[in-house]
Design a protein around this motif. Structure first.
Motif, PDB file in Angstrom:
ATOM      1  N   VAL A 277       0.889  -1.381  -0.002  1.00  0.00           N
ATOM      2  CA  VAL A 277      -0.105  -0.087  -0.014  1.00  0.00           C
ATOM      3  C   VAL A 277       0.818   1.240  -0.033  1.00  0.00           C
ATOM      4  CG1 VAL A 277      -1.879   1.104   1.245  1.00  0.00           C
ATOM      5  CG2 VAL A 277      -2.070  -0.967   1.003  1.00  0.00           C
ATOM      6  N   VAL A 278       1.824   1.194   0.800  1.00  0.00           N
ATOM      7  CA  VAL A 278       2.628   2.527   0.991  1.00  0.00           C
ATOM      8  C   VAL A 278       3.378   3.099  -0.240  1.00  0.00           C
ATOM      9  CG1 VAL A 278       4.599   3.351   2.153  1.00  0.00           C
ATOM     10  CG2 VAL A 278       2.685   2.705   3.442  1.00  0.00           C
ATOM     11  N   PRO A 279       4.224   1.916  -0.923  1.00  0.00           N
ATOM     12  CA  PRO A 279       4.617   2.218  -2.243  1.00  0.00           C
ATOM     13  C   PRO A 279       3.667   2.536  -3.382  1.00  0.00           C
ATOM     14  CG  PRO A 279       5.605   0.176  -1.345  1.00  0.00           C
ATOM     15  CD  PRO A 279       4.495   0.658  -0.592  1.00  0.00           C
ATOM     16  N   MET A 280       2.486   2.273  -3.337  1.00  0.00           N
ATOM     17  CA  MET A 280       1.439   2.474  -4.078  1.00  0.00           C
ATOM     18  C   MET A 280       0.952   4.014  -4.224  1.00  0.00           C
ATOM     19  SD  MET A 280      -2.167   0.642  -4.956  1.00  0.00           S
ATOM     20  CE  MET A 280      -2.968   1.051  -3.470  1.00  0.00           C
ATOM     21  N   VAL A 281       0.821   4.345  -2.677  1.00  0.00           N
ATOM     22  CA  VAL A 281       0.178   5.646  -2.490  1.00  0.00           C
ATOM     23  C   VAL A 281       1.009   6.908  -2.215  1.00  0.00           C
ATOM     24  CG1 VAL A 281      -1.931   4.616  -1.368  1.00  0.00           C
ATOM     25  CG2 VAL A 281       0.063   5.260   0.063  1.00  0.00           C
ATOM     26  N   ASN A 282       2.374   6.457  -2.050  1.00  0.00           N
ATOM     27  CA  ASN A 282       3.439   7.529  -1.963  1.00  0.00           C
ATOM     28  C   ASN A 282       3.375   8.587  -3.061  1.00  0.00           C
ATOM     29  OD1 ASN A 282       4.200   7.083   0.643  1.00  0.00           O
ATOM     30  ND2 ASN A 282       6.294   5.936  -0.259  1.00  0.00           N
ATOM     31  N   PRO A 283       3.220   8.259  -4.452  1.00  0.00           N
ATOM     32  CA  PRO A 283       3.285   9.286  -5.571  1.00  0.00           C
ATOM     33  C   PRO A 283       2.152   9.976  -5.540  1.00  0.00           C
ATOM     34  CG  PRO A 283       3.619   7.003  -6.622  1.00  0.00           C
ATOM     35  CD  PRO A 283       3.337   6.844  -5.132  1.00  0.00           C
ATOM     36  N   PHE A 284       0.872   9.480  -4.986  1.00  0.00           N
ATOM     37  CA  PHE A 284      -0.416  10.313  -4.957  1.00  0.00           C
ATOM     38  C   PHE A 284      -0.248  11.093  -3.802  1.00  0.00           C
ATOM     39  CE2 PHE A 284      -1.335   6.354  -6.877  1.00  0.00           C
ATOM     40  CZ  PHE A 284      -1.715   6.694  -8.284  1.00  0.00           C
TER      41      PHE A 284
END
Length: 303
Positions: A277-284
């Motif tokens: 989840v964290v690597p996925m949402v970091n850019p956003f």
């Protein structure tokens, strides 16, 4: 018999037989979003010279790190759920643990470095360019990876000196340190103490840097005379704090408290937070309220 294991069986989420295909689709979708989102972040930063600043240098490196971090775990997990092949070789398990520990530890240090960067920018704006010079930025990134290397060698080295006998079923969807230790037939007390000491000091140390930095940032923002400046600074900080709290909250539960290695059942759901989840949402999270990135993205799309 203390025989050397040649393979392990990953049994994470096995108790939900009807949802294996759903888990595979979900993990695959999250991985695609992670790679595309972080790759776009790298592309935007590299193509816009206005974004060639310390903050975006760290963001670019965080995006590259998150792609690598997620790639160690998510594709293998998605294949496991879809094909039902839960076997992972001894060397494959050791390699996965090594790179997971490397990128996970480096992520913690990156978050601390980025918090210090924001502290320097907001609390010492006149000295920011002098403090955060190119040499220091490169040193911080290299230092973060070196710290990750030291921790992953300690964790992987000590874990795989243990003996594994009987059913080698790891109650997890990847080779995490506590889960692998749990299936060993050796005495793991020394390993647990080492994990608690090393991981605990890394997590607490980097988290302290983050929260102290943001503490000073909040105090500085409150003292700003302009309401618009306060609003802009708070919107940026709140986004960063969300990512930080999500990451450190999950890893603290897993690695920095006594007894964490003895609760593998809880780890499956919680570890999804910091591994996927964290690597996925970091850019956003880091760009959602960032007008500079939005402007650069519009320019890129027009091209």
């Amino acid at each position: 018999n203390h025989t050397k294991a040649t393979e392990f069986i990953l049994t994470g989420f096995k108790s939900y037989p009807g949802s294996q295909l759903l888990l595979s689709v979900l993990f695959s979708a999250m991985y695609v979003v992670t790679v595309v989102g972080n790759a776009c972040m790298v592309l935007i930063i590299r193509m816009d010279s206005k974004l060639h600043t310390p903050m975006y240098f760290f963001l670019e490196n965080l995006s590259i790190l998150d792609i690598c971090y997620s790639s160690v775990i998510t594709p293998k997990a998605a294949l496991t759920f879809s094909l039902g092949r839960r076997i992972i070789s001894y060397n494959g398990c050791a390699s996965q643990m090594f790179f997971f520990s490397l990128f996970g530890t480096t992520e913690a240090f990156f978050l601390a470095v980025m918090a210090y960067d924001r502290f320097s920018a907001i609390c010492n704006p006149l000295l920011y360019q002098i403090i955060m010079n190119k040499r220091l930025c490169i040193f911080m990134v290299v230092g973060s990876y070196l710290s990750g290397c030291i921790n992953c060698m300690i964790q992987t080295g000590f874990t795989f000196t243990l003996s594994f006998c009987g059913p080698k079923e790891i109650n997890h969807f990847f080779c995490d340190v506590p889960a692998v230790m749990h299936v060993s037939c050796s005495d793991t007390l020394v390993n647990e103490i080492i994990m608690l000491a090393v991981c605990g000091s890394i997590i607490v140390g980097t988290a302290l840097v983050v929260f102290i930095s943001y503490g000073y940032i909040i105090i500085t923002i409150v003292r700003m005379p302009s309401a618009e400046s306060r609003r802009k600074a708070f919107s940026t900080c709140s986004s960063h704090m969300l990512a930080v709290t999500l990451f450190f909250g999950a890893v603290f539960f897993m690695y920095a408290q006594p007894g964490a290695p003895s609760s593998p059942d809880k780890s499956n759901t919680i570890s999804i937070l910091y591994t996927i989840v964290v690597p996925m949402v970091n850019p956003f999270i880091y760009t959602l309220r960032n007008q500079e990135v939005k402007g650069s993205l519009k320019k890129l799309l027009k091209r």
